[in-house]
Write an enzyme that holds these catalytic residues in place. Structure first.
Site, short mmCIF file in Angstrom:
data_model
loop_
_atom_site.label_atom_id
_atom_site.label_comp_id
_atom_site.label_asym_id
_atom_site.label_seq_id
_atom_site.Cartn_x
_atom_site.Cartn_y
_atom_site.Cartn_z
CD GLU A 1 -3.12 -0.73 0.13
OE1 GLU A 1 -3.05 0.42 -0.26
OE2 GLU A 1 -4.07 -1.78 -0.02
CD GLU B 1 4.94 -21.18 11.54
OE1 GLU B 1 5.11 -21.51 12.71
OE2 GLU B 1 4.06 -20.54 11.44
#
Length: 332
Positions: A115, A146
Site C-alpha cells: 500500500e 515458517e
C-alpha cells in the site's frame, strides 16, 4: 490448528508430532507444553458452547472481543513511537523498511508494504514485505516455511540487506523461527530491528532492538491468531508505515501530498488534495498540476508561492521532499 501461523514442525495440532502420543515426552510433548504457555493459544472454557448460540450473539461476542484490541495497542505506544523514530531516521538516510513474517503475520506485512507506493509514492523497493514461503504463501500455506531461520536469512540476503535498513519481524506467538531468524540476522548485520508479537516475554521481542508486545489475550477460536492478534498487527503496522512517512515529509498536515495518481480515482484525489491545501479553484488546480507534471506537492508549492514547475522541483529537492520546508524557503 491456528488459522494464521502454521504450527511448528512436530506440533500436535498438525498431527505430525513425534515421541509419545500422550504428549508426555519427546517433541510432541515439548511443543504442546510451549503452546500452553502462550496467551494467544489459551483455551476459553466460557466460549465452549459458542457454536450453539444464535448468529447475532456470536457476532456480538466477536465484536466485543475486537473492541479490546485498541486498548492493548495503546499500552505499547511508547515502544511503537520509539521504533517509528528510529525507522524514520534510517529511511531518511536511504534505508528500507522490511517486514518479515509467516502466515497471517507475513500477509499483514506484505499488505502494508504494497500500500505504500500508491499512498506515499514510494518506490516498491523502499518498503518490502517478506513472507515465509514466498508469494505462493500469500494465498495458501507453504508447509514448513515458517520453521526455517535459514530461509529468513536467505530472503534478507537476497534483498542485499544493509545496516541502514530496518527489519520488522512479525509473529503473533513471538516464537516463529522465520520471524525470529530474520530479526537475529538483521541485527547481526547492523540493521535496525523491531519485533512485533502478541505475547509477553516473547523470543522475538528479546531478539529485537525494539520489542513491541501487544497482548490481546486468548482468541475467540482457540489459537486463531488471524483474529485479535491479526487486528493488532494491522493497527501497529498502520502506525509504523504511516507515521514514518509523515516524519519523512510524505504528508502536508493530514493530506497525502505524495499520492501517486495511477488511476482516475487517485487523479481526482490529487486534484482535491491540491484544492484543500491551497483553497484554489478548479482551473488553478488543473493548471498547477499540469505545470507540476501531476505531482501534488509541486502543484501546491506552485499555487501557494507562484514559482514555476522547475523551481518547485528544485525547492522540494533541497528540502528533501518536505513541503513545509520548501514553502518556507520559497517565501524567505
Amino acid at each position: 490448528m491456528t488459522t494464521s501461523e502454521a504450527p511448528a514442525s512436530g506440533d500436535p495440532a498438525n498431527g505430525t508430532g513425534t515421541g509419545s502420543s500422550s504428549g508426555g515426552s519427546g517433541t510432541y510433548g515439548e511443543l504442546r507444553a510451549q503452546l500452553e504457555t502462550l496467551t494467544t493459544e489459551a483455551f476459553r472454557s466460557e466460549l465452549a458452547e459458542i457454536d450453539r448460540q444464535p448468529t447475532v450473539e456470536i457476532a456480538r461476542t466477536m465484536n466485543g472481543e475486537d473492541a479490546t484490541v485498541p486498548a492493548a495497542v495503546s499500552a505499547s505506544l511508547p515502544e511503537i513511537a520509539a521504533a517509528i523514530d528510529a525507522t524514520a531516521a534510517r529511511m531518511a538516510r536511504g534505508g528500507r523498511l522490511i517486514y518479515a513474517g509467516a502466515g497471517t503475520a507475513g500477509r499483514m506485512g506484505v499488505l502494508d508494504a504494497s500500500e505504500c507506493p500508491p499512498t506515499f509514492n514510494t518506490d516498491p523497493s523502499e518498503v518490502v514485505g517478506l513472507i515465509a514461503g514466498g508469494p505462493e504463501a500469500m494465498v495458501r500455506s507453504v508447509e514448513g516455511a515458517e520453521d526455517s531461520e535459514d530461509l529468513a536469512r536467505a530472503d534478507l540476503d537476497g534483498l542485499g540487506l544493509t545496516a541502514e535498513d530496518t527489519v520488522v519481524g512479525i509473529s503473533a506467538s513471538g516464537r516463529t523461527p522465520y520471524a525470529v531468524g530474520a530479526v537475529e540476522h538483521a541485527r547481526a548485520v547492523g540493521a535496525l530491528t523491531v519485533g512485533l508479537s502478541c505475547n509477553a516475554g516473547s523470543a522475538l521481542a528479546a531478539a529485537a532492538e525494539h520489542g513491541i508486545e501487544v497482548v490481546v489475550g486468548p482468541e475467540l477460536l482457540t489459537g486463531s491468531t488471524r483474529l485479535k492478534a491479526g487486528t493488532a498487527q494491522k493497527l501497529v503496522l498502520n502506525m509504523l508505515s504511516t507515521i514514518t512517512m509523515i516524519r519523512l515529509g510524505k504528508t502536508y498536515g493530514n493530506l497525502m501530498v505524495d499520492v501517486r495518481a495511477s488511476n482516475e480515482k487517485l487523479r481526482a484525489r490529487s486534484r482535491r488534495i491540491v484544492a484543500l491545501a491551497t483553497g484554489a479553484d478548479d482551473s488553478a488546480v488543473e493548471a498547477a498540476l499540469a505545470e507540476a507534471g501531476g505531482e501534488v506537492k509541486n502543484a501546491i508549492l506552485i499555487v501557494l508561492t507562484g514559482v514555476d514547475g522547475a523551481t518547485a522541483e528544485t525547492l522540494l529537492g533541497e528540502a528533501h521532499g518536505h513541503l513545509r520546508a520548501a514553502l518556507t524557503a520559497a517565501t524567505t
